[in-house]
Design a protein around this motif. Structure first.
Motif, PDB file in Angstrom:
ATOM      1  N   ARG A 695     -40.367  23.211  19.343  1.00  0.00           N
ATOM      2  CA  ARG A 695     -41.205  22.495  20.313  1.00  0.00           C
ATOM      3  C   ARG A 695     -40.440  22.249  21.593  1.00  0.00           C
ATOM      4  NH1 ARG A 695     -41.924  17.185  18.161  1.00  0.00           N
ATOM      5  NH2 ARG A 695     -40.820  17.809  16.282  1.00  0.00           N
ATOM      6  N   LYS A 811     -35.820  13.512  21.001  1.00  0.00           N
ATOM      7  CA  LYS A 811     -36.993  13.337  21.854  1.00  0.00           C
ATOM      8  C   LYS A 811     -36.797  14.153  23.125  1.00  0.00           C
ATOM      9  CE  LYS A 811     -38.759   9.921  19.345  1.00  0.00           C
ATOM     10  NZ  LYS A 811     -39.795  10.264  18.364  1.00  0.00           N
ATOM     11  N   GLN A 814     -40.260  15.057  29.335  1.00  0.00           N
ATOM     12  CA  GLN A 814     -41.166  16.111  29.756  1.00  0.00           C
ATOM     13  C   GLN A 814     -40.871  16.633  31.153  1.00  0.00           C
ATOM     14  OE1 GLN A 814     -42.917  17.528  27.491  1.00  0.00           O
ATOM     15  NE2 GLN A 814     -42.162  15.949  26.106  1.00  0.00           N
ATOM     16  N   GLN A 815     -40.325  15.805  32.026  1.00  0.00           N
ATOM     17  CA  GLN A 815     -40.083  16.264  33.395  1.00  0.00           C
ATOM     18  C   GLN A 815     -38.873  17.177  33.462  1.00  0.00           C
ATOM     19  OE1 GLN A 815     -42.507  15.442  35.465  1.00  0.00           O
ATOM     20  NE2 GLN A 815     -43.374  14.161  33.858  1.00  0.00           N
TER      21      GLN A 815
ATOM     22  N   GLU B 159     -43.936  15.653  11.206  1.00  0.00           N
ATOM     23  CA  GLU B 159     -43.104  15.345  12.373  1.00  0.00           C
ATOM     24  C   GLU B 159     -43.776  15.789  13.656  1.00  0.00           C
ATOM     25  OE1 GLU B 159     -40.539  13.570  12.332  1.00  0.00           O
ATOM     26  OE2 GLU B 159     -39.897  13.594  10.234  1.00  0.00           O
ATOM     27  N   ASN B 160     -44.672  16.718  13.552  1.00  0.00           N
ATOM     28  CA  ASN B 160     -45.341  17.206  14.752  1.00  0.00           C
ATOM     29  C   ASN B 160     -46.779  17.586  14.421  1.00  0.00           C
ATOM     30  OD1 ASN B 160     -45.725  18.105  17.419  1.00  0.00           O
ATOM     31  ND2 ASN B 160     -45.321  20.211  16.783  1.00  0.00           N
ATOM     32  N   PRO B 177     -47.640  17.716  26.355  1.00  0.00           N
ATOM     33  CA  PRO B 177     -46.673  17.640  25.269  1.00  0.00           C
ATOM     34  C   PRO B 177     -45.816  16.382  25.391  1.00  0.00           C
ATOM     35  CG  PRO B 177     -46.016  19.302  26.891  1.00  0.00           C
ATOM     36  CD  PRO B 177     -47.348  18.781  27.324  1.00  0.00           C
ATOM     37  N   TRP B 178     -45.507  15.777  24.277  1.00  0.00           N
ATOM     38  CA  TRP B 178     -44.538  14.674  24.268  1.00  0.00           C
ATOM     39  C   TRP B 178     -43.954  14.550  22.867  1.00  0.00           C
ATOM     40  CZ3 TRP B 178     -46.209   8.874  24.027  1.00  0.00           C
ATOM     41  CH2 TRP B 178     -47.251   8.688  23.120  1.00  0.00           C
ATOM     42  N   SER B 179     -42.892  13.819  22.752  1.00  0.00           N
ATOM     43  CA  SER B 179     -42.157  13.753  21.488  1.00  0.00           C
ATOM     44  C   SER B 179     -42.464  12.486  20.709  1.00  0.00           C
ATOM     45  CB  SER B 179     -40.645  13.799  21.760  1.00  0.00           C
ATOM     46  OG  SER B 179     -40.266  15.058  22.242  1.00  0.00           O
ATOM     47  N   TYR B 180     -43.514  11.771  21.079  1.00  0.00           N
ATOM     48  CA  TYR B 180     -43.720  10.447  20.492  1.00  0.00           C
ATOM     49  C   TYR B 180     -45.014  10.347  19.696  1.00  0.00           C
ATOM     50  CZ  TYR B 180     -39.849   9.281  23.523  1.00  0.00           C
ATOM     51  OH  TYR B 180     -38.623   9.253  24.105  1.00  0.00           O
ATOM     52  N   ASP B 183     -44.352   8.156  16.624  1.00  0.00           N
ATOM     53  CA  ASP B 183     -43.460   6.993  16.680  1.00  0.00           C
ATOM     54  C   ASP B 183     -44.275   5.715  16.479  1.00  0.00           C
ATOM     55  OD1 ASP B 183     -41.640   8.953  17.450  1.00  0.00           O
ATOM     56  OD2 ASP B 183     -40.508   7.492  18.634  1.00  0.00           O
ATOM     57  N   ARG B 209     -46.276   8.024  30.241  1.00  0.00           N
ATOM     58  CA  ARG B 209     -46.294   8.161  31.688  1.00  0.00           C
ATOM     59  C   ARG B 209     -45.356   9.286  32.123  1.00  0.00           C
ATOM     60  NH1 ARG B 209     -45.456   2.879  35.307  1.00  0.00           N
ATOM     61  NH2 ARG B 209     -43.339   2.960  34.512  1.00  0.00           N
ATOM     62  N   GLU B 210     -44.174   9.301  31.494  1.00  0.00           N
ATOM     63  CA  GLU B 210     -43.203  10.334  31.837  1.00  0.00           C
ATOM     64  C   GLU B 210     -43.758  11.721  31.526  1.00  0.00           C
ATOM     65  OE1 GLU B 210     -39.698  12.968  31.450  1.00  0.00           O
ATOM     66  OE2 GLU B 210     -41.024  12.430  29.816  1.00  0.00           O
ATOM     67  N   ALA B 211     -44.590  11.792  30.486  1.00  0.00           N
ATOM     68  CA  ALA B 211     -45.166  13.072  30.090  1.00  0.00           C
ATOM     69  C   ALA B 211     -46.329  13.487  30.982  1.00  0.00           C
ATOM     70  CB  ALA B 211     -45.627  13.001  28.629  1.00  0.00           C
ATOM     71  N   GLY B 212     -46.677  12.637  31.917  1.00  0.00           N
ATOM     72  CA  GLY B 212     -47.766  12.994  32.833  1.00  0.00           C
ATOM     73  C   GLY B 212     -49.143  12.679  32.282  1.00  0.00           C
TER      74      GLY B 212
END
Lengths: 1504, 286
Positions: A695, A811, A814-815, B159-160, B177-180, B183, B209-212
């Motif tokens: 990923r 983790k 994304q940016q 996990e995903n 996409p994001w890694s959370y 969580d 927010r960081e993921a857009g």
């Protein structure tokens, strides 16, 4: 040595080695060099295994490829190793000594004997797939070489099953192939490929119903690839080029053979045209008869111009006509000619394809009665309407048109009616909207243009007034087909009416059989059809074939094309008298699935469409894709079939080596034994989803990182991260991914990851200055020889940060695509840290194919899939005669793999020794011609290497230039100088032109010199009369963009080679007699094992032991962690030594003197006063190690502080453990300390073993193990786990705060616990010290006597830490056991067996040859200055009694150091004499006065 | 297609918009929801903390009812889902211990995302979309209870998880996409340890927010209410504005199907989604 067949006890002197990684190669070479024939079977297309994938190797940072590549070549060139790649073992019968093994060779699709590895095909191949060798970090082509240095060098092609597009296309057009070519912008090639199977690319590109797209695997992902629009794109691209006066794809032209039988093709539609073309291309004289004035059939008359303009069709037909057949238009069967008439005219076969040109009449009303109103004015058949429009004869329409029918023709009619002026158009059909036979997109088109759909109605009656149609009465249709699927409409009572000025009926069409008389034999029984065989299209009348719509009913163009091909094939067979059906390809195979990997989503290209307001007339609605969209669309193809069989490689291959229809082949091998070395596969990190692998782009596996580091990897050796190709500055390694992991069931330690991570971190820092490398680990297991120092160096010299603790999740930001790792910092606080790149140190496990192999062979595996072995018989599998080596036995690193491989070879050698030499191949050569006294006659062969050299270097110029050089009597160029036929040619040329020197200007001598030397020997010339110029790797490849200079450099290189060739002198290899006995020094576990193995392999052994008894340190080991009884094993070995007639044991013996060289060593033994001299051709050094006597922790002050060995002795008393209340063990006593900076490797296992013994006897006893890192590598990890489960408490301490043992006030141990971060006070009754293993005190003396080196720690130093772990630099002397480094009993046994196998390679033959490239001393010039004696890395030169230096030919390695350094130039190295080297320099610099610049050289040069 | 439906207490009260939107979506897709007759509390959040026996008995009774009903069982609440999955596993190994009579064990328990992310339903979803939510960027937030522990949830990729990503993509949303995805948001501590919520949920907002993302989408009522109701307070503490509406996946599906009832659901949200939807041209229809 022509050994005849001897008594072999029914054993076969051949061995199968499975797996050609470093382990398999080593086993193969050891066995082949010991007189056995070896077949080396490898699953992939090349040998080399995992090691070839690595960048560098620890702990020496040697380049992995540089290290392994000579081995590859050795295997490749070995006369008695047959390499079989791309193959699997599929069965084994028989028993130890005599197996019959079935091996299935998968097709390579490239002929190994013909392919010269030039790589021209690779450039042409349009299909890219992820490279397995590069772990998917970069792509390779479908035709490929596994890696640049791969052996065999030949290419291979990857194929899956055929892709669904090709299988579902009725004409089996190679869709994947032309799409791949479009993706590479090879439009002309794509067009030609389409045209092979579909003569109508422009027409079909517009009107094909493209079943290929509805089967496209890409639909699972997003949308099907726009196959048809791509076909249209290339067709139009070619048309554009042609319009501009350039034809990049001229049509194929048939060579008509008038003597061949004539063939008639009746009907000029797609089927007829295809058949006529195919037959003309096969040389038949063909006449095509067409009823209309123009060719094209339904494509022209049945398809409206807004879908297919006539001009497009004309282009296609023009290409078809180029094939060269006669066309007679305006000739209708039955009207203008008859079939009988054709026969009389001499036509020997006919293909009928007259289509379906008669509209089906609307005969019945919904009530079953005859249809009323059918004859009214304004009612007409759809097909006639379309034809008349095309011919310009159709009426203009006004008012409302109703079309009856729900198929394609109905839609075409409706949209055409609109264009002919109808104010409104309505479609009425029986079917519901979903069930209409027209394609959905056609219906959508019609609706878009405002055509009204009225589905689910049947016409009851056409209404009219005054003889003109005015409307239709409709009845609701509730069901069209009955349960059997037959057309049997049912209607409800509901009735409606619709007005109509015109009614056009488009409900089907039929063939016009009016040409047939009632009794014609062509009729089938029903007299309604002509029946043709589905496969061959042959009718009831043998010379008449029928196809296209008339055979299928109205179908598509591409189906008609398919029939055309089949008919041509059948007619060809018929006329040649062959079976029509036999062996025709079947296409009902299972299509290849989508490749199992991630593809990015991407929208399908949509061709532009004419806006509605511009759709007046018959302008095309759909437009052609533009070039960029087409290329992008083509690149959406998943290449499901991998190789697309586009034929580009076939065209590119000058050697004709591509064989696309190669089949699998099964062979049965007779072997006496099998060695399994299938290696490992890395753990799949997708199983640990929390690490984000797959990923997060910047999370890579360690093996991927090896490729990233590698110069041949994705970034040419620059360390970049995948997401943005930037240099990472912060890189983290996460250890134990898939190791020591109960969750994934891999509880064992993979043994190698700590060290490779340390190495990768060092290399990363080395590549990117300032890179911060962090390794997150559990225990840093640097347990091997030289590892601890390497680990320390990583910390101190490279600043690698080691953080204890395993990361729970990764983790992604994304940016930046950076990665955030959370861990507990040294201060105990939860911390988050960002990294640019994360490397997962993935563990090792056997692959799925290894599991199949084990099952096939009936070899037992453990629960992880590793081969089940006994701890004290580490190479033996559960099946007798089958042995195991390398990582299939247990996770292990390269040197251990090599050792176990040699060990397995020894076991096989023991089993088969009676059959040694019975299956080997030997080669004899003609007697060498004496060229002494002849002036040099040089022949030069310049290689084009396909286009590899020729495209840059003007090879012809080089040949011409070579001919002008002095001494050259012959020069020629070759397409591939290395090909088999060129070798024959060289041999012939040598004889014809009486050549006495040969120069080849081609690639690298590294791989090819032995081949050409062989050719010289076959022609009766000494192999040293050969010289090579590397005009490829060092010229055409590196100067590819400077052709002129490259040609000039090639001439320079050839001139130099010719000059040196003239100076070459013949000489022979050194022939040595071999004393076929062995000397083994040391009778501990290793020495005993080696001696017994050598005896079992049939060699006499002198075994020397210093002590009064054999057994060594192993006598003190009473039990093993794994179970088997070590004392019983040792006693058994001693018994076998005592009983063996081949082993002579000398106890209480010291080495007084040692001399000799490989093949002939002499040792003088002193036993008290008795002196004995023993001889042998090989020596095994197994002189052992010694336990360290601790100075620390109060050892010696109290009997309550003891060592692990002492504890083991005490535990022999069963009552001892029961009396214990608390025991503290302290690890690393004397190890990993400045004076002994190495890890003693076994102490952790010892502690675990003895803890478990205590716990077993006395579960209440508390046991504490104070450690720095628990290094229970491999399966010992399971015992560590067991110990923790049993309640043993492991406390970690830092070396800066070592435990303190105090005696005052009772025995107290104080230690700072690393987890609690606070002092702990223990009050044990016993402190057990895990004392180091140190080198044997007499190692230094042995080292001096044998002139073999020790390392800084005092252990013997092997020739190469990776690939020659059992050898010394001095040939014939081998190493095993603790003398090498600390190790376990199992490892000592394995090594000892390995050393025995290595020794057997020397002892197996009475004579041996060694390279004649050696240094010689001219005694007349020697000043005995000792320079050579001091410099020789092998300690060979001596100054003897006559006062001059002597270099023993048998020992000299030919490195040339002495010759270069000798101040009197008294030493020369054969083949590299000064004159031979200076000759090159002289001609390179021409008339430059070299002598003036360097008088010393000039003087020396002049002398020779 | 008929399916048994276990709404649990949340969907009857706090998460009624989840219930309504789920019913709307099922109706549009011809999925007949048959609410389990006489269902009782699953035991989540209290029973299973205090009594091992009750932790199984409560959900087991529901499973016995579902077993008799014979259809597959759809459970939109993650906590209920997990409790009933536990019970199902227990019942399959030893039914006699928990219930009278036989347990056929043929009922598959589905959580919302996995229920819809199956080929046939995905095809009808694609066919039903009238207003693709183009331009709306969000993250799929699955929370923990529908995924973990995988040996109970049978989550194919704990996990995903990807099922909600598929759903949102099918209705035209831009899934960031994001890694959370899984969580913990801390919902179970929402009353007892708000400080933990501030950290855990706050980190999720930051990451989204960081993921857009412009919104979060979930299929768990605890996550939704926690992230929705606590957002303003976390914003105040962190001195920032997230303005991230928290949708139920079914609300967005219904919106894309052109359902006219969405406006009344938006009223139940603490973070008003209307301005966001309006800015995307997705709020004007009702």
């Amino acid at each position: 040595m022509a050994e005849t067949r001897q008594v072999t006890n029914g054993k076969v002197g051949a061995v199968l080695v499975v797996g050609a990684g470093i382990g398999g190669m080593q086993a193969a070479l050891d066995l082949a060099n010991a007189g056995f024939h070896v077949t080396l079977v490898e699953e992939t297309t090349a040998i080399g295994g995992r090691m070839a994938q690595l960048d560098k190797t620890f702990p020496t940072n040697d380049c992995s490829m540089c290290t392994i590549s000579p081995k590859l070549i050795e295997v490749d060139k070995h006369l008695n190793v047959d390499v079989v790649t791309g193959a699997d073992v599929v069965g084994a019968e028989g028993e130890a000594g005599d197996f019959r093994v079935k091996v299935l060779k998968r097709p390579r699709f490239v002929d190994l004997d013909k392919c010269n590895a030039c790589g021209d095909c690779i450039e042409k191949c349009p299909v890219a797939v992820p490279s397995e060798f590069d772990e998917g970090t970069m792509d390779r082509k479908a035709i490929f070489k596994r890696y640049p240095q791969a052996i065999p060098g030949s290419m291979a092609i990857s194929k899956a099953d055929r892709p669904p597009c090709v299988l579902s296309c009725p004409a089996h057009v190679n869709c994947q192939g032309y799409i791949a070519l479009i993706g590479e912008r090879k439009f002309a090639e794509a067009y030609a490929l389409i045209r092979e199977r579909n003569p109508f690319p422009a027409a079909c590109g517009r009107i094909c119903h493209h079943p290929c797209e509805s089967q496209c695997n890409r639909r699972e992902l997003d949308e099907a690839v726009a196959v048809n629009p791509l076909k249209r794109f290339v067709a139009d691209w070619v048309a554009q080029r042609r319009a501009a006066g350039d034809d990049p794809a001229p049509p194929p032209v048939g060579e008509i053979d008038p003597s061949k039988p004539r063939v008639a093709v009746i009907g000029g539609g797609p089927a007829g045209l295809t058949a006529a073309r195919d037959l003309a291309l096969r040389g038949y004289p063909v006449t095509l008869f067409e009823a209309h004035d123009k060719l094209g059939g339904a494509m022209r008359l049945g398809v409206p111009g807004y879908r297919l303009p006539d001009a497009m069709l004309d282009r296609d037909i023009a290409d078809v006509l180029a094939a060269g057949f006669e066309v007679k238009t305006g000739k209708a069967l039955g009207r203008d000619f008859t079939l009988d008439g054709l026969k009389e005219e001499g036509y020997r076969a006919a293909f009928l394809s007259i289509g379906c040109t008669r509209p089906a009449p609307l005969a019945r009303s919904t009530d079953g009665s005859e249809m009323r109103g059918i004859d009214l004015e304004g009612v007409l058949p759809g097909l006639d309407f379309l034809r008349d429009v095309k011919l310009g004869k159709a009426p203009g329409l006004r008012g409302k048109t109703v079309v009856i029918g729900g198929g394609n023709v109905a839609i075409d009619v409706a949209m055409t009616a609109k264009r002919q002026g109808a104010d409104s158009v309505e479609i009425v059909c029986l079917e519901s909207r979903d069930a209409m036979p027209a394609h959905a997109w056609e219906i959508r088109d019609a609706e878009e243009e405002g055509i009204v759909l009225n589905p689910g109605w049947g016409p009851k009656e056409i209404l009219g007034t005054g003889g003109k149609a005015t409307g239709i009465t409709l009845q609701r249709c509730v069901r069209v087909f009955d349960d059997q699927g037959r057309f049997a409409p049912e209607f409800s009572g509901e009735v409606s009416e619709t007005a109509a000025d015109r009614v056009i009926i488009a409900i089907g069409q039929r063939s016009d059989f009016s040409f047939l008389a009632a009794a014609d034999p062509l009729w089938d029984e029903s007299k309604r059809f002509i029946r043709a065989d589905r496969r061959t299209l042959q009718t009831n009348v043998d010379w008449i074939f029928a196809g296209g719509d008339m055979a299928t009913g109205p179908a598509s163009v591409v189906e008609a094309v398919a029939h055309g091909h089949e008919a041509a094939e059948s007619i060809d067979r018929f006329l040649r008298g062959e079976d029509l059906a036999a062996g025709r390809p079947t296409w009902d195979a299972t299509p290849a699935p989508a490749p199992a990997r991630e593809f990015p989503l991407k929208d399908r290209a949509v061709p532009e469409r004419l806006p509605l307001d511009r759709r007046a007339g018959f302008a095309e609605i759909e437009q052609t894709l533009d070039e960029e969209s087409a290329v992008a669309e083509a690149r959406r193809c998943l290449a499901c079939g991998i190789c697309s069989e586009c034929g580009q490689c076939v065209a590119a291959c000058g050697a004709g080596a591509i064989v696309h229809d190669m089949l699998p082949e099964e062979v049965t091998l007779e072997v006496g034994s099998i060695v399994l070395a299938p290696g490992f596969q890395p753990f799949d990190p997708l199983q640990r989803g929390e690490y984000g692998y797959g990923r997060c782009q910047n999370v890579v596996t360690s093996l991927e990182f090896e490729r990233i580091l590698s110069a041949s990897g994705p970034y040419q050796g620059h360390v970049l991260r995948p997401s943005d190709r930037n240099e990472p500055k912060r890189v983290a390694w996460i250890q134990c991914v898939g190791s020591r992991d109960a969750q994934t069931g891999n509880e064992y330690c993979s043994g190698v990851c700590c060290m490779y991570a340390v190495k990768e971190a060092i290399m990363a820092v080395d590549h990117v200055p300032g890179l911060e490398a962090t390794i997150f680990y559990n225990d840093l297991r640097a347990y091997g020889k030289g590892f601890e120092a390497y680990y320390e160096g990583a910390k101190t010299k490279y600043g690698v940060r080691f953080h204890r603790g395993i990361i729970s999740a990764v983790k992604e930001r994304q940016q930046t695509k950076n990665l955030v790792l959370a861990y507990v910092a040294d201060d105990g606080e939860a911390t988050e840290e960002e990294f640019d790149l994360v490397v997962l140190s993935v563990g090792l496990r056997p692959s799925a194919s290894t599991a199949r192999l084990a099952e096939t062979l009936g070899v037992a595996v453990d629960r992880f899939g590793f081969c089940r072995t006994d701890a004290l018989a580490p190479s033996r599998t559960s099946r007798e005669g089958i042995f195991v080596a390398g990582a299939f036995a247990a996770p292990m690193d390269i040197p251990e793999t090599v050792m176990t491989a040699s060990g397995a070879a020894a076991m096989a050698g023991e089993l088969l020794h009676e059959a040694r030499g019975t299956r080997i191949r030997e080669k004899s050569y003609p007697e060498e011609r004496d060229v002494g006294g002849e002036p040099p006659r040089v022949g030069v062969f310049v290689c084009r290497c396909g286009t590899n050299i020729a495209r840059t270097v003007e090879v012809g110029d080089v040949v011409e230039y070579a001919q002008s050089l002095p001494n050259v009597v012959y020069a020629e160029e070759n397409l591939y100088t290395c090909s088999t036929d060129t070798q024959t040619r060289i041999t012939r040329t040598i004889l014809e032109h009486h050549l006495n020197r040969v120069v080849v200007a081609s690639c690298t001598p590294r791989t090819h010199e032995p081949l050409f030397q062989e050719t010289l020997r076959e022609a009766g010339l000494n192999k040293h009369l050969f010289e090579m110029a590397n005009i490829r790797d060092q010229c055409s490849w590196v100067h590819f963009n400077q052709p002129e200079q490259a040609t000039s450099k090639a001439k320079d290189l050839v001139r130099m080679a010719v000059a040196r060739a003239a100076t070459l002198r013949p000489f022979q290899d050194v022939l040595l007699d071999v004393d076929q006995r062995a000397i083994v020094l040391g009778a501990g576990l290793a020495g005993l094992t080696a001696a017994v193995s050598l005896a079992e392999q049939g060699f006499d052994v002198s075994l020397l032991e210093r002590d009064a008894e054999p057994g060594g340190i192993a006598r003190q080991i009473r039990h093993t962690l794994q179970g088997p009884d070590p004392r019983q094993h040792l006693e058994e070995l001693i018994r076998r030594v005592d009983e063996s007639p081949r082993v002579k044991l000398y106890t209480g013996a010291t080495l007084d003197d040692f001399s000799g060289h490989v093949g002939k060593f002499k040792a003088t033994i002193r036993q008290g006063d008795r002196i004995t001299e023993v001889g042998g051709g090989a020596v095994v050094v197994a002189t052992g190690g010694a336990p360290y006597e601790p100075q620390e922790y109060g050892y010696g002050q109290s009997d309550r502080v003891i060592t692990q060995l002492e504890l083991e002795a005490r535990l022999a008393d069963p009552g001892f453990a029961e009396g214990l209340r608390e025991v503290v063990m302290i690890q690393c006593v004397g190890s990993r300390e400045p004076e002994r900076p190495y890890c003693s490797r076994v102490c952790c296992q010892e502690a675990v073993k003895n803890s478990l013994a205590i716990k077993q006897a006395n579960p209440d006893a508390r046991v504490f193990v104070l450690f720095r890192d628990v290094r229970t590598y491999g399966f010992d990890e399971l015992h560590y786990q067991r110990a923790r489960e049993a309640g043993v408490i492991f406390l970690r301490f830092e070396p800066e705060s070592k435990p303190v043992v105090e005696f005052a006030g009772g025995l107290t141990v104080r230690v700072v616990d690393d987890v609690l971060r606070r002092p702990v006070e223990l009050r044990p009754d016993l402190v057990v010290l895990s004392a180091a293993i140190r080198p044997d005190p007499q190692a230094e003396a042995v080292s001096h006597a044998l002139k073999v080196p020790l390392n800084a720690d005092g252990f013997f130093l092997e020739a190469h830490m990776k690939l020659r772990p059992l050898d010394f630099p001095t040939d014939g002397i081998f190493l095993a056991g603790l003398a090498h480094a600390p190790k376990s009993m199992a490892e000592s046994i394995s090594q000892a067996l390995g050393a025995a196998a290595r020794a057997a390679t020397v002892l197996s033959k009475p004579v041996m040859y060694r390279s004649g490239v050696i240094s010689e001393v001219d005694p007349a010039h020697c000043a005995a200055c000792l320079t050579c004696v001091r410099l020789c890395p092998y300690d060979v030169p001596t100054v003897g009694e006559n006062g001059v230096a002597y270099i023993e030919p048998a020992s000299c390695q030919g490195c040339g150091v002495c010759a270069a350094a000798c101040p009197r130039k008294a030493i020369v190295t054969r083949h590299y004499r000064d004159d031979q080297m200076i000759a090159k320099v002289d001609v390179l610099f021409g008339d430059v006065r070299f002598e003036a610049a360097c008088p010393a050289v000039a003087q020396a040069g002049g002398k020779q | 297609m008929a399916v048994s439906y276990y709404p649990g207490c949340s969907l009857h009260a706090m998460a009624s918009e989840y219930d309504e939107s789920l019913r709307a979506v099922c109706e549009a897709l011809d999925v007949e929801l048959a609410e389990l007759a006489d269902w009782n509390c699953c035991g989540a959040s209290s029973a299973h903390f205090v009594d091992d026996e009750l932790a199984i008995r409560l959900p087991a009774r529901n499973m016995a009812i579902a077993d008799r009903a014979g259809n597959d069982l759809l459970i939109p609440c993650s906590a209920c889902f997990l409790r009933l999955k536990y019970a199902d596993k227990e019942l399959r190994s030893d039914p006699a211990r928990w219930i009278d009579g036989p347990y056929r064990g043929e009922t598959t328990i589905y959580h919302v995302n996995e229920f819809f992310d199956r080929p046939a339903l995905m095809a009808s979803i694609a066919a039903r979309v009238e207003r693709p939510l183009a331009g709306l960027a969000g993250v799929a937030y699955y929370g923990c209870m529908s995924q973990r522990p995988p040996k109970i949830t049978d989550a194919p990729s704990p996990e995903n998880p990807v099922s909600m990503d598929h759903l949102l993509r099918a209705i035209g949303m831009e899934v960031r996409p994001w890694s959370y995805k899984t969580d913990c948001c801390g919902a179970s501590l929402t009353l007892t340890r708000p400080d933990v919520i501030h950290k855990l949920s706050g980190d999720l907002f930051e990451a989204a927010r960081e993921a857009g993302a412009e919104c979060l989408v979930t299929d768990c009522p605890m996550c939704q209410s926690n992230l929705d109701t606590r957002q303003a307070e976390i914003e105040a503490r962190r001195g920032t504005r997230y303005d991230l509406p928290v949708f139920y996946v079914t609300e967005l599906m219904a919106l894309s199907f052109g359902d006219g009832r969405t406006a009344r659901w938006w009223k139940k949200h603490f973070v008003d989604p209307v301005p966001l939807l309006r800015s995307k041209g997705l709020a004007g229809a009702e």
